[in-house]
Design an enzyme around this catalytic site. Structure first.
Site, PDB file in Angstrom:
ATOM      1  N   ILE A 138      37.055  16.201  44.223  1.00  0.00           N
ATOM      2  CA  ILE A 138      36.020  16.205  45.256  1.00  0.00           C
ATOM      3  C   ILE A 138      36.005  14.817  45.886  1.00  0.00           C
ATOM      4  O   ILE A 138      36.007  13.806  45.181  1.00  0.00           O
ATOM      5  CB  ILE A 138      34.629  16.511  44.649  1.00  0.00           C
TER       6      ILE A 138
ATOM      7  N   HIS B 239      38.355  11.043  40.339  1.00  0.00           N
ATOM      8  CA  HIS B 239      37.079  11.663  40.719  1.00  0.00           C
ATOM      9  C   HIS B 239      37.173  13.164  40.508  1.00  0.00           C
ATOM     10  O   HIS B 239      37.530  13.904  41.412  1.00  0.00           O
ATOM     11  CB  HIS B 239      36.733  11.320  42.178  1.00  0.00           C
TER      12      HIS B 239
ATOM     13  N   GLU C 217      31.275   6.162  54.289  1.00  0.00           N
ATOM     14  CA  GLU C 217      32.112   5.070  54.797  1.00  0.00           C
ATOM     15  C   GLU C 217      32.932   5.528  55.999  1.00  0.00           C
ATOM     16  O   GLU C 217      33.082   4.780  56.966  1.00  0.00           O
ATOM     17  CB  GLU C 217      33.037   4.543  53.696  1.00  0.00           C
TER      18      GLU C 217
ATOM     19  N   GLY D 269      31.066  11.179  47.878  1.00  0.00           N
ATOM     20  CA  GLY D 269      30.124  11.133  48.993  1.00  0.00           C
ATOM     21  C   GLY D 269      30.058   9.777  49.655  1.00  0.00           C
ATOM     22  O   GLY D 269      29.939   9.670  50.875  1.00  0.00           O
ATOM     23  N   VAL D 270      30.158   8.724  48.863  1.00  0.00           N
ATOM     24  CA  VAL D 270      30.091   7.380  49.428  1.00  0.00           C
ATOM     25  C   VAL D 270      31.258   7.135  50.391  1.00  0.00           C
ATOM     26  O   VAL D 270      31.113   6.405  51.372  1.00  0.00           O
ATOM     27  CB  VAL D 270      30.033   6.315  48.308  1.00  0.00           C
TER      28      VAL D 270
END
Length: 151
Positions: free
Chosen positions: A60, A54, A68, A63-64
């Site tokens: 980074i 990523h 979670e 976001g998911v």
């Protein structure tokens, strides 16, 4: 370090959540009030398994995965509110109003705060925020559903 009655170390968290490495995203519960709120911590390290893929040149946290982590914190609060049951899971059931305000990078400490707004028919509705050094990283409204599992 001794644990306060309203905090949990990773060993205590493992008794409530079925998640394990590399998907366990809550390192410590700092404080909670059953039926109301929970504050937890996720230490973000360079060794996280998602960083090599990523944005390897600029790692980074996805976001998911922040969402979670907030869902896992919600499940812990649900268990602490209703008691631990061996044949029960709390599942991430929905998300609304997700917003990302700041990147989360290696070395950051995510503070996760979830507030139980209401419950209806086995579904908890939570207001959730993730911050780094007091700065908002992400926020959302989560739904967490209680489900019986077969042994």
């Amino acid at each position: 370090m001794s644990e306060s009655i309203n905090s949990m170390d990773v060993n205590a968290i493992l008794e409530y959540l079925p998640h394990r490495h590399p998907f366990m995203l809550v390192d410590r519960v700092l404080d909670f009030t059953p039926g109301e709120r929970l504050v937890a911590r996720k230490n973000v390290t360079y060794n996280e398994p998602f960083f090599p893929g990523h944005f390897p040149q600029q790692p980074i946290m996805p976001g998911v995965l922040i969402l979670e982590a907030l869902a896992q914190a919600s499940a812990i609060l649900a268990f602490k509110t209703h008691g631990k049951q061996e044949n029960c899971l709390y599942l991430f059931a929905g998300i609304d109003n997700a917003r990302f305000k700041r990147q989360v990078v290696p070395g950051d400490t995510l503070e996760l705060e979830v507030v139980l707004k209401k419950e209806r028919r086995g579904i908890g509705f939570f207001e959730a925020r993730a911050t780094v050094d007091g700065e908002l990283a992400a926020s959302c409204d989560l739904m967490c559903a209680k489900r019986e599992i077969e042994q």
